[in-house]
Design a protein around this motif. Structure first.
Motif, PDB file in Angstrom:
ATOM      1  N   PRO A   1      -2.102   6.034  -8.162  1.00  0.00           N
ATOM      2  CA  PRO A   1      -3.317   5.730  -7.398  1.00  0.00           C
ATOM      3  C   PRO A   1      -4.393   5.108  -8.278  1.00  0.00           C
ATOM      4  CG  PRO A   1      -2.612   7.988  -7.048  1.00  0.00           C
ATOM      5  CD  PRO A   1      -1.779   7.432  -8.152  1.00  0.00           C
ATOM      6  N   ILE A   2      -5.254   4.366  -7.641  1.00  0.00           N
ATOM      7  CA  ILE A   2      -6.351   3.741  -8.371  1.00  0.00           C
ATOM      8  C   ILE A   2      -7.494   4.747  -8.496  1.00  0.00           C
ATOM      9  CG2 ILE A   2      -7.306   2.731  -6.263  1.00  0.00           C
ATOM     10  CD1 ILE A   2      -8.250   0.395  -7.963  1.00  0.00           C
ATOM     11  N   LEU A   3      -7.974   4.907  -9.696  1.00  0.00           N
ATOM     12  CA  LEU A   3      -9.121   5.774  -9.957  1.00  0.00           C
ATOM     13  C   LEU A   3     -10.051   5.050 -10.909  1.00  0.00           C
ATOM     14  CD1 LEU A   3      -7.384   9.216 -10.624  1.00  0.00           C
ATOM     15  CD2 LEU A   3      -8.573   8.523  -8.557  1.00  0.00           C
TER      16      LEU A   3
ATOM     17  N   THR B   1     -11.908   4.559   4.548  1.00  0.00           N
ATOM     18  CA  THR B   1     -12.854   3.858   3.682  1.00  0.00           C
ATOM     19  C   THR B   1     -12.158   3.358   2.426  1.00  0.00           C
ATOM     20  OG1 THR B   1     -14.691   5.173   4.518  1.00  0.00           O
ATOM     21  CG2 THR B   1     -15.008   4.097   2.385  1.00  0.00           C
ATOM     22  N   PHE B   2     -11.338   4.213   1.825  1.00  0.00           N
ATOM     23  CA  PHE B   2     -10.600   3.810   0.627  1.00  0.00           C
ATOM     24  C   PHE B   2      -9.727   2.589   0.912  1.00  0.00           C
ATOM     25  CE2 PHE B   2      -6.638   3.882  -1.778  1.00  0.00           C
ATOM     26  CZ  PHE B   2      -7.124   3.756  -3.070  1.00  0.00           C
TER      27      PHE B   2
ATOM     28  N   THR C   1     -10.379  -1.120  -0.808  1.00  0.00           N
ATOM     29  CA  THR C   1      -9.394  -1.698  -1.724  1.00  0.00           C
ATOM     30  C   THR C   1      -8.819  -2.999  -1.172  1.00  0.00           C
ATOM     31  OG1 THR C   1      -7.711  -0.189  -0.841  1.00  0.00           O
ATOM     32  CG2 THR C   1      -8.780   0.445  -2.908  1.00  0.00           C
ATOM     33  N   LEU C   2      -8.564  -3.049   0.124  1.00  0.00           N
ATOM     34  CA  LEU C   2      -8.080  -4.310   0.704  1.00  0.00           C
ATOM     35  C   LEU C   2      -9.166  -5.378   0.639  1.00  0.00           C
ATOM     36  CD1 LEU C   2      -6.074  -2.949   3.741  1.00  0.00           C
ATOM     37  CD2 LEU C   2      -5.133  -4.202   1.789  1.00  0.00           C
TER      38      LEU C   2
ATOM     39  N   GLU D   1       0.175  -2.668  -2.674  1.00  0.00           N
ATOM     40  CA  GLU D   1      -0.476  -1.684  -3.544  1.00  0.00           C
ATOM     41  C   GLU D   1      -1.156  -0.592  -2.720  1.00  0.00           C
ATOM     42  OE1 GLU D   1      -1.961  -4.213  -7.393  1.00  0.00           O
ATOM     43  OE2 GLU D   1      -2.813  -4.772  -5.449  1.00  0.00           O
ATOM     44  N   VAL D   2      -1.941  -1.004  -1.749  1.00  0.00           N
ATOM     45  CA  VAL D   2      -2.683  -0.040  -0.933  1.00  0.00           C
ATOM     46  C   VAL D   2      -1.721   0.850  -0.152  1.00  0.00           C
ATOM     47  CG1 VAL D   2      -4.379   0.220   0.925  1.00  0.00           C
ATOM     48  CG2 VAL D   2      -4.706  -1.543  -0.830  1.00  0.00           C
ATOM     49  N   SER D   3      -0.652   0.273   0.342  1.00  0.00           N
ATOM     50  CA  SER D   3       0.354   1.043   1.075  1.00  0.00           C
ATOM     51  C   SER D   3       0.919   2.164   0.215  1.00  0.00           C
ATOM     52  CB  SER D   3       1.476   0.108   1.527  1.00  0.00           C
ATOM     53  OG  SER D   3       2.515   0.834   2.116  1.00  0.00           O
TER      54      SER D   3
END
Length: 129
Positions: free
Chosen positions: A2-4, A76-77, A81-82, A90-92
């Motif tokens: 995950p992106i942090l 929201t996340f 990100t999209l 990536e988001v999926s």
């Protein structure tokens, strides 16, 4: 993975280092509350209703935001990100969707259509061939 943000990663690292059961891989990540008390109880799971009632709703009100659910943070996340140009793939994966079609079906309208940055990157790449 995950992106942090770097700041969130640092904060989580601090949290884990000070966690009362940091050496126990089976420990609960977030504490619950003792019955009828606001005192943290590390042996009880977090009460999601209490999290929403005591933290999310008041924080949203202070920020002037409308009534929110925890699931709204998930939306929201994905939206942010999209909108920032991350791929649906990536988001999926970060969202835990079974396929990218779930992501694009729900959030496809948020995927940027201006692809000039990608075109520039592609032209720089093929220009070197």
């Amino acid at each position: 993975m995950p992106i942090l943000s770097r700041a969130l990663t640092a904060e989580l690292r601090r949290y884990l280092l000070t966690h009362p059961t940091s050496g126990d891989p089976d420990a609960l990540f977030w504490p619950g509350r003792a019955n009828g008390s606001r005192r943290l109880d590390w042996s009880r799971p977090m009460d999601v209703g209490g999290l929403r009632r005591y933290y999310l709703v008041p924080a949203a009100e202070r920020a002037g935001l409308p009534h929110m659910r925890l699931h709204d943070l998930r939306h929201t996340f994905a939206s942010l990100t999209l909108g920032a140009g991350f791929t649906a793939f990536e988001v999926s994966r970060w969202m835990g969707h079974a396929s990218t079609s779930t992501t694009t079906d729900v959030y496809g309208h948020l995927i940027p259509t201006d692809r000039s940055a990608q075109i520039d990157r592609f032209e720089r790449f093929v220009g070197g061939i």
